[in-house]
Design a protein around this motif. Sequence first.
Motif, mmCIF file in Angstrom:
data_model
loop_
_atom_site.group_PDB
_atom_site.id
_atom_site.type_symbol
_atom_site.label_atom_id
_atom_site.label_comp_id
_atom_site.label_asym_id
_atom_site.label_seq_id
_atom_site.Cartn_x
_atom_site.Cartn_y
_atom_site.Cartn_z
ATOM 1 N N THR A 4 28.484 12.935 46.191
ATOM 2 C CA THR A 4 29.428 13.363 44.910
ATOM 3 C C THR A 4 28.228 13.967 43.616
ATOM 4 O O THR A 4 26.965 13.014 42.958
ATOM 5 N N TRP A 5 28.354 14.686 42.833
ATOM 6 C CA TRP A 5 28.409 14.704 41.367
ATOM 7 C C TRP A 5 28.499 14.131 40.039
ATOM 8 O O TRP A 5 30.119 14.600 40.179
ATOM 9 N N ARG A 6 28.025 13.434 39.202
ATOM 10 C CA ARG A 6 29.471 12.685 37.842
ATOM 11 C C ARG A 6 28.156 13.802 36.613
ATOM 12 O O ARG A 6 26.825 13.869 36.953
ATOM 13 N N PHE A 7 28.631 14.641 35.670
ATOM 14 C CA PHE A 7 28.171 15.381 35.144
ATOM 15 C C PHE A 7 28.721 14.742 33.869
ATOM 16 O O PHE A 7 29.928 13.867 33.239
ATOM 17 N N GLU A 8 27.289 14.913 33.055
ATOM 18 C CA GLU A 8 26.943 13.742 31.511
ATOM 19 C C GLU A 8 26.749 14.506 30.720
ATOM 20 O O GLU A 8 25.804 15.764 30.436
ATOM 21 N N LYS A 9 27.366 14.380 29.129
ATOM 22 C CA LYS A 9 26.124 14.778 28.307
ATOM 23 C C LYS A 9 24.983 14.089 28.417
ATOM 24 O O LYS A 9 25.000 13.001 29.147
ATOM 25 N N THR A 25 28.884 16.763 52.350
ATOM 26 C CA THR A 25 28.720 16.420 53.334
ATOM 27 C C THR A 25 26.705 15.666 53.414
ATOM 28 O O THR A 25 27.248 14.555 54.168
ATOM 29 N N THR A 26 26.319 16.587 53.405
ATOM 30 C CA THR A 26 25.009 15.693 53.214
ATOM 31 C C THR A 26 24.526 15.706 51.802
ATOM 32 O O THR A 26 24.398 17.013 50.810
ATOM 33 N N GLN A 27 23.197 15.499 51.641
ATOM 34 C CA GLN A 27 23.019 15.555 50.459
ATOM 35 C C GLN A 27 22.191 16.812 49.733
ATOM 36 O O GLN A 27 22.140 16.773 48.718
ATOM 37 N N THR A 50 24.704 13.270 37.357
ATOM 38 C CA THR A 50 23.804 11.885 38.816
ATOM 39 C C THR A 50 24.170 11.918 40.127
ATOM 40 O O THR A 50 25.400 12.262 40.488
ATOM 41 N N LEU A 51 23.770 12.294 41.050
ATOM 42 C CA LEU A 51 23.705 11.861 41.900
ATOM 43 C C LEU A 51 24.990 10.662 43.218
ATOM 44 O O LEU A 51 23.863 9.825 42.763
ATOM 45 N N PHE A 52 26.427 10.583 43.609
ATOM 46 C CA PHE A 52 26.624 9.418 44.384
ATOM 47 C C PHE A 52 26.853 9.938 45.890
ATOM 48 O O PHE A 52 27.025 10.702 45.814
ATOM 49 N N LYS A 53 26.843 8.727 46.436
ATOM 50 C CA LYS A 53 27.142 9.150 47.611
ATOM 51 C C LYS A 53 28.133 7.991 48.083
ATOM 52 O O LYS A 53 27.836 6.456 47.915
ATOM 53 N N ASP A 54 28.949 7.874 48.065
ATOM 54 C CA ASP A 54 30.428 7.476 48.698
ATOM 55 C C ASP A 54 29.775 5.993 47.498
ATOM 56 O O ASP A 54 30.991 4.965 48.073
ATOM 57 N N GLY A 55 30.952 6.495 46.551
ATOM 58 C CA GLY A 55 30.777 6.177 44.881
ATOM 59 C C GLY A 55 29.013 4.527 44.308
ATOM 60 O O GLY A 55 29.531 4.304 43.957
#
Length: 70
Positions: A4-9, A25-27, A50-55
């Motif tokens: 998942t992606w986190r979107f930030e200022k 399901t994949t990077q 920012t990229l996250f894998k399972d948190g």
Amino acid sequence: MAWTWRFEKSDGTETEPALQPEEFTTQGDAESWIGEYWKELLDGGADQVTLFKDGTKIYGPMSLQADAAG
């Protein structure tokens, strides 16, 4: 596994993205999506991601600014 992606200022505060992504399901799928939609996300108010894998944070923040990505 969920990517998942986190979107930030630019100051690191989380922001709602202009486009709502799925869980990937994949990077490679996650990175391809950012590669396709970074301009719309930037125009919509996200400055970095920012990229996250399972948190768990994998990398970031990564700027969406073209000159910074240069």
